[in-house]
Each structure stands twice: as C-alpha cells, then as structure tokens.
Design a protein around this motif. Sequence first.
Motif, PDB file in Angstrom:
ATOM      1  N   GLY A 135       0.825  -1.214   0.000  1.00  0.00           N
ATOM      2  CA  GLY A 135       0.000   0.000   0.000  1.00  0.00           C
ATOM      3  C   GLY A 135       0.846   1.245   0.000  1.00  0.00           C
ATOM      4  O   GLY A 135       2.052   1.211   0.249  1.00  0.00           O
ATOM      5  N   MET A 136       0.187   2.363  -0.273  1.00  0.00           N
ATOM      6  CA  MET A 136       0.880   3.644  -0.314  1.00  0.00           C
ATOM      7  C   MET A 136       0.940   4.228   1.099  1.00  0.00           C
ATOM      8  O   MET A 136       0.098   3.905   1.939  1.00  0.00           O
ATOM      9  CB  MET A 136       0.104   4.572  -1.249  1.00  0.00           C
ATOM     10  CG  MET A 136       0.834   5.807  -1.646  1.00  0.00           C
ATOM     11  SD  MET A 136       0.052   6.441  -3.135  1.00  0.00           S
ATOM     12  CE  MET A 136       0.660   8.098  -3.143  1.00  0.00           C
ATOM     13  N   VAL A 137       1.923   5.072   1.338  1.00  0.00           N
ATOM     14  CA  VAL A 137       2.115   5.634   2.682  1.00  0.00           C
ATOM     15  C   VAL A 137       1.802   7.136   2.708  1.00  0.00           C
ATOM     16  O   VAL A 137       0.925   7.586   3.432  1.00  0.00           O
ATOM     17  CB  VAL A 137       3.560   5.377   3.180  1.00  0.00           C
ATOM     18  CG1 VAL A 137       3.812   6.049   4.517  1.00  0.00           C
ATOM     19  CG2 VAL A 137       3.840   3.874   3.267  1.00  0.00           C
ATOM     20  N   ASN A 138       2.547   7.908   1.900  1.00  0.00           N
ATOM     21  CA  ASN A 138       2.367   9.365   1.965  1.00  0.00           C
ATOM     22  C   ASN A 138       2.834  10.035   0.674  1.00  0.00           C
ATOM     23  O   ASN A 138       3.366   9.367  -0.216  1.00  0.00           O
ATOM     24  CB  ASN A 138       3.136   9.942   3.165  1.00  0.00           C
ATOM     25  CG  ASN A 138       4.637   9.708   3.060  1.00  0.00           C
ATOM     26  OD1 ASN A 138       5.128   9.266   2.025  1.00  0.00           O
ATOM     27  ND2 ASN A 138       5.367   9.997   4.107  1.00  0.00           N
ATOM     28  N   ASN A 287      -0.840  -5.194   5.688  1.00  0.00           N
ATOM     29  CA  ASN A 287      -1.707  -4.132   5.176  1.00  0.00           C
ATOM     30  C   ASN A 287      -2.608  -3.576   6.276  1.00  0.00           C
ATOM     31  O   ASN A 287      -2.780  -2.357   6.399  1.00  0.00           O
ATOM     32  CB  ASN A 287      -2.539  -4.652   3.995  1.00  0.00           C
ATOM     33  CG  ASN A 287      -3.385  -3.545   3.405  1.00  0.00           C
ATOM     34  OD1 ASN A 287      -4.556  -3.444   3.726  1.00  0.00           O
ATOM     35  ND2 ASN A 287      -2.788  -2.699   2.595  1.00  0.00           N
ATOM     36  N   ALA A 288      -3.167  -4.478   7.093  1.00  0.00           N
ATOM     37  CA  ALA A 288      -4.029  -4.021   8.198  1.00  0.00           C
ATOM     38  C   ALA A 288      -3.203  -3.172   9.167  1.00  0.00           C
ATOM     39  O   ALA A 288      -3.664  -2.130   9.644  1.00  0.00           O
ATOM     40  CB  ALA A 288      -4.640  -5.218   8.910  1.00  0.00           C
ATOM     41  N   ALA A 314      -8.258   4.521   1.280  1.00  0.00           N
ATOM     42  CA  ALA A 314      -8.471   3.826   0.004  1.00  0.00           C
ATOM     43  C   ALA A 314      -7.158   3.642  -0.760  1.00  0.00           C
ATOM     44  O   ALA A 314      -6.965   2.643  -1.453  1.00  0.00           O
ATOM     45  CB  ALA A 314      -9.449   4.610  -0.851  1.00  0.00           C
ATOM     46  N   ARG A 315      -6.233   4.610  -0.590  1.00  0.00           N
ATOM     47  CA  ARG A 315      -4.977   4.536  -1.354  1.00  0.00           C
ATOM     48  C   ARG A 315      -3.977   3.562  -0.730  1.00  0.00           C
ATOM     49  O   ARG A 315      -2.916   3.326  -1.286  1.00  0.00           O
ATOM     50  CB  ARG A 315      -4.369   5.938  -1.506  1.00  0.00           C
ATOM     51  CG  ARG A 315      -5.308   6.858  -2.253  1.00  0.00           C
ATOM     52  CD  ARG A 315      -4.702   8.198  -2.483  1.00  0.00           C
ATOM     53  NE  ARG A 315      -3.733   8.184  -3.558  1.00  0.00           N
ATOM     54  CZ  ARG A 315      -2.936   9.209  -3.832  1.00  0.00           C
ATOM     55  NH1 ARG A 315      -2.988  10.289  -3.105  1.00  0.00           N
ATOM     56  NH2 ARG A 315      -2.081   9.129  -4.834  1.00  0.00           N
ATOM     57  N   HIS A 321      -2.737   0.687  -5.016  1.00  0.00           N
ATOM     58  CA  HIS A 321      -1.375   1.209  -5.065  1.00  0.00           C
ATOM     59  C   HIS A 321      -0.654   0.715  -6.321  1.00  0.00           C
ATOM     60  O   HIS A 321       0.075   1.467  -6.962  1.00  0.00           O
ATOM     61  CB  HIS A 321      -0.594   0.842  -3.801  1.00  0.00           C
ATOM     62  CG  HIS A 321       0.769   1.459  -3.796  1.00  0.00           C
ATOM     63  ND1 HIS A 321       0.974   2.799  -4.092  1.00  0.00           N
ATOM     64  CD2 HIS A 321       2.006   0.934  -3.592  1.00  0.00           C
ATOM     65  CE1 HIS A 321       2.262   3.057  -4.070  1.00  0.00           C
ATOM     66  NE2 HIS A 321       2.912   1.954  -3.776  1.00  0.00           N
ATOM     67  N   LYS A 322      -0.910  -0.547  -6.673  1.00  0.00           N
ATOM     68  CA  LYS A 322      -0.265  -1.080  -7.881  1.00  0.00           C
ATOM     69  C   LYS A 322      -0.735  -0.297  -9.121  1.00  0.00           C
ATOM     70  O   LYS A 322       0.067   0.069  -9.980  1.00  0.00           O
ATOM     71  CB  LYS A 322      -0.570  -2.569  -8.032  1.00  0.00           C
ATOM     72  CG  LYS A 322       0.292  -3.218  -9.096  1.00  0.00           C
ATOM     73  CD  LYS A 322       0.228  -4.708  -9.050  1.00  0.00           C
ATOM     74  CE  LYS A 322       1.194  -5.284 -10.078  1.00  0.00           C
ATOM     75  NZ  LYS A 322       1.170  -6.722 -10.107  1.00  0.00           N
TER      76      LYS A 322
END
Length: 344
Positions: A135-138, A287-288, A314-315, A321-322
């Motif tokens: 997943g994306m972070v920032n 991810n969680a 959501a991101r 993210h992919k």
Amino acid sequence: MAGRPLASGPLTIRVRDAFQETRMKKFAVAALALAASAAFAYPDKPVTIVVPFAAGGPTDKVARDLAEALRKPLGGQAIVIENVGGAGGTLGAGKVAKAAPDGYTLLLHHIGMATAPALYRTLPYKTLEDFEYVGMVNEVPMTLIGKPGLPAGSYADLQKWLGANQGKVNLANAGLGSASHLCGLLFQSTLKMEMTTVPYKGTGPAMTDLLGGQVDIMCDQTTNTTSQIESGKVKAYAVTTTKRLSTPALAKLPTLDESGLKGFNVSIWHGLYAPKGTPKAALDKINAALKVALKDPDFMKRQEALGAVIVTDARTNPADHKKFVEAEINKWTPVIKAAGQYAD
Ligand code: ASP
C-alpha cells in the motif's frame, strides 16, 4: 380439545439434530480458522524494512517513523531498518525482490519505483511483477535548496547566479534514478542549463556535504529539508509542487511553477512492498497494520510537521497502489525519455 403437541417426538429430535449439526460445523470452521491463524503466528520474529537509500535521509526518516507506528499493530515485534543505498534506490529494491517471500523482508520505496523503469535500460527486477504491493504511505513535496554561503537570497537571484556560473555549478543527488536526480534533471532541462551532478547513496550524506559547502544546490524531500530550512542552515528557494505548502517553515517559499518554470511539478510518494510470493495471510496482516499505523497520532503529527501528507485509507489498498504505480510509470516514462537521459 387438547391441542396437538407442538412437535412430535421424532420431528423435534430431527430439528435438534440439524440445529446441532450446523452449530458443530460452525464451531469446527471457527476452530480450524483459529488453529490456522495460530499456526501462522506472523510475525513471530523481527521484520526488516529495507530502505534503498542511506540512513539519515528523507526516505529513511519516513521508514523509521513508520516502523515505530507499525510495531504495535504488528504484535509488538521489533522492526529493523536496513539501509541499502546505491544506484538511485535500485540496489535496495533489487535486494528485496530476491529476498525470501516470508513477510520478514519489506521495502519502503519512493517514486523511484516508477521512474527507474524509464531511467534504467536494465534493472535487477521487474517493477510490476517481482513485488507484492502492500500500500501507499504518503506524499512528500521537494524543495530546492542551496549551500549556506550561496550568494542568492531568492529564486530569482539563484537563477541569475546559475546563469553566471554555467559549467561550474554542482548539483547533489541520491544517485542516478533517485528522486533528487529526477527533480534535478527536470530543473536543468527546463532551464536549459547543464550542471555537474554529484551522486550520493542518499540525500542524508548529500545534505552533510551541502551544509559543508562541498556542493551547491539540491532538490530534496521536505522530510529532510524542513528542519534545516527552519533553522536557517541552508538557503531555501522554492517548492517543486504547483501548490505552495502550508507547513509553517515552508509556507513562504514560492513554487517553481510560479517562479517562471511553468508546469514544473514533482511530488514524491512512498509505498510499502514485499517480495513476490509472500503469503497472503502475512500480506493481509501487514496491510491491516499499515492502515492502523497511518492513523497513529504521533506518526501523523511527525509527518505533518515535515510537510508530508499521509494518504487516505483507500490509497493504502494493494490493488489501488499497484494501479497508481502503473499510472506513475506511464506518466514519467515520456517525460524522462523527452529529457533524453538514462542512468545506466
Ligand atoms: N531523497 C533521496 C532521493 O533523492 C532519497 C533519500 O535519501 O531518501 O531519492
């Protein structure tokens, strides 16, 4: 007339049998799930996050803050940061692509994940195939900064100084293919000026040399430059996003776009990845944990103070993210090709 019993004996028994059978099945399924999750007691040892740049730089700072926030939702396990700098982040990414896919080696990378495929003709990994996307972070803007003694007080002054010193200006970056390389590349091609690039294993060590006056200018994420700008240790000229920033120490800086470099827009983002084939049960837990970590009040406060914007829930979904990285590859490839540069 006495009514018939509500249920005759055999029917009651049959209904009870069926009811009990369903309960037993549900119990068995729950017990199996519990046993499976107990058998998959991830993580039961420290998790390593590889940062593909040197310690002390902006990506390293994001990773260390994130590791702190991930620790609790990952069951209190230690999270170790391993800095594998070099070749603009591609060495560290390559190391994770080849690591054991067991959930104990992760990668925290930035926009280089999407720009390396255009900047390198040969990469030691396949960006979209060799990783599990967590997943994306920032998102983090960059700033254009200069060494302490640089005789230019504003962006307009800097542009004049650069013009007067053509061929003599040193531009630091974190290696070919890094975000600072990309930003410097676009800066030079927009200004139609050539500078001598000085590569480091990360902008942490590059900042040390800039502070010491060994290099002249650099583009770097606000997660590395905010405190230096705030304390007046470096000259700050502009931000690389099209919108000015709200972080107090950075709010006065003009954008490069408004300073005459129309359309100049570079924003860095960070994402979390695992080697391809990492078990889904581990990926789901990571991810969680990521979603919990991004809402950690201390993490949020630290990121905000450094000009970073944590992404929405959501991101942080793997598939989203992919898709985002794919879109970034498609966005940057023509820009990099037009600048006519390769890192290898
Ligand atoms: N800011 C660096 C880059 O230009 C990376 C780092 O040291 O974190 O990519």
